[in-house]
Design an enzyme around this catalytic site. Structure first.
Site, PDB file in Angstrom:
ATOM      1  NE  ARG A   1      38.298  38.795  40.348  1.00 36.20           N
ATOM      2  CZ  ARG A   1      38.865  39.492  41.463  1.00 36.20           C
ATOM      3  NH1 ARG A   1      37.459  39.826  42.989  1.00 36.20           N
ATOM      4  NH2 ARG A   1      39.649  39.537  42.202  1.00 36.20           N
TER       5      ARG A   1
ATOM      6  CE  LYS B   1      40.808  32.937  45.772  1.00 36.05           C
ATOM      7  NZ  LYS B   1      39.672  34.152  44.735  1.00 36.05           N
TER       8      LYS B   1
ATOM      9  N   PRO C   1      41.342  30.982  40.131  1.00 38.19           N
ATOM     10  CG  PRO C   1      43.658  30.258  41.768  1.00 38.19           C
ATOM     11  CD  PRO C   1      43.282  32.252  40.849  1.00 38.19           C
ATOM     12  CD  GLU C   2      35.541  30.354  42.445  1.00 38.60           C
ATOM     13  OE1 GLU C   2      35.491  30.111  44.024  1.00 38.60           O
ATOM     14  OE2 GLU C   2      35.681  30.681  41.548  1.00 38.60           O
TER      15      GLU C   2
ATOM     16  CG  ASN D   1      33.983  36.709  39.442  1.00 42.11           C
ATOM     17  OD1 ASN D   1      32.994  37.377  40.529  1.00 42.11           O
ATOM     18  ND2 ASN D   1      33.958  36.699  38.586  1.00 42.11           N
TER      19      ASN D   1
END
Ligand SMILES: [Zn+2]
Length: 279
Positions: A250, A51, A2-3, A165
């Site tokens: 990623r 996060k 998650p961002e 990402n």
């Protein structure tokens, strides 16, 4: 992954339902805390740190959770059936008279003294959405390893907390550099950090991770998830390859015309080893 803005919203939703309420159910379905019963304790607040989510409880306890790849908290109204995922994926249940928060697939569920929260989040760099955001310190940390690829440096939560990402790729695009560009070669790390803050702040209260200013589905990002499609700015085909080292690798996305710097050789859609200068 998650961002930070998604975690921020999750914390806000949890806070709205839980804060000030006494827990009628407080179960942690993980081996280390399977016998803890949090029922009877009042929830003081739910705050995001990068996060990470910190649920502070009466009596000096904090429930620390992290969503990593696919964990999530889902809120249900009193009496509503829990439909988030199969029951065996439930890791935490925090129920109050107002509603129940069910944590599914949470990879981190840890109960600690509130005074010891630094053990869980003390390593984090300045929090992009935190009340104590410190851009100068974020820049200092980013540049402490000038040879590090910029996308990797942005994802390292010890430098600054909150970039996932999607934003790592988009910030490289906005800076006009490939994800593999050494962070020390940026024209301005200050500008990169200011942009990171700007995009997370802009998306703090809406779903989606909009970096283009266009909220329409399929138009929200410049390059992320757009491999094989034309760059919205110049029409060049957007490329993809992996960045970082396994298992932390990623997908990277970049436009070879709009972004300068090293990039892997990509032939017939198959990435090779990094190292080539794009231009
Ligand atoms: Zn382009």
């Amino acid at each position: 992954m998650p961002e930070g803005d998604s975690v921020y919203r999750a914390a806000a939703r949890l806070h709205e339902v839980l804060a000030g309420q006494v827990l009628t159910t407080g179960e942690l379905r993980v081996p280390a805390h399977a016998t803890s019963d949090l029922a009877g304790r009042r929830v003081l607040e739910v705050v995001p740190r990068g996060k990470h989510l910190l649920t502070r409880l009466e009596g000096g306890l904090t429930l620390h959770t992290h969503l990593r790849m696919d964990g999530r908290w889902v809120l249900f109204r009193p009496g509503e059936r829990w439909t988030g995922a199969p029951a065996h994926q439930i890791r935490a249940v925090l129920g109050t008279e107002r509603g129940t928060a069910v944590g599914y697939r949470l990879p981190v569920v840890e109960l600690l003294r509130t005074g010891d929260e630094h053990r869980a989040v003390g390593h984090l760099g300045p929090d992009l959405l935190g009340p104590d955001w410190d851009p100068a310190e974020a820049v200092r940390r980013l540049l402490s390893h000038p040879g590090r690829p910029v996308a990797e440096a942005l994802l390292d939560q010890r430098n600054l907390a909150g970039v996932g990402n999607v934003y790592a790729n988009e910030l490289c695009y906005l800076a006009g550099v490939t994800p593999w560009t050494p962070v020390g070669e940026l024209a301005s790390a200050d500008r990169l950090v200011a942009r990171a803050h700007q995009v997370l702040e802009a998306n703090r209260l809406r779903s989606g991770h909009v970096t283009t200013g266009d909220t329409r589905r399929g138009h929200q990002q410049w390059v992320y998830g757009r491999a094989g499609r034309p760059c919205a700015r110049c029409g060049t085909t957007v490329l993809t390859a992996q960045h970082g080292t396994a298992p932390q690798d990623r997908p990277a996305y970049w436009c070879p015309s709009c972004q300068r710097g090293p990039a892997p050789e990509v032939r017939s859609g198959r990435p090779g080893a990094p190292g080539r200068r794009a231009r």
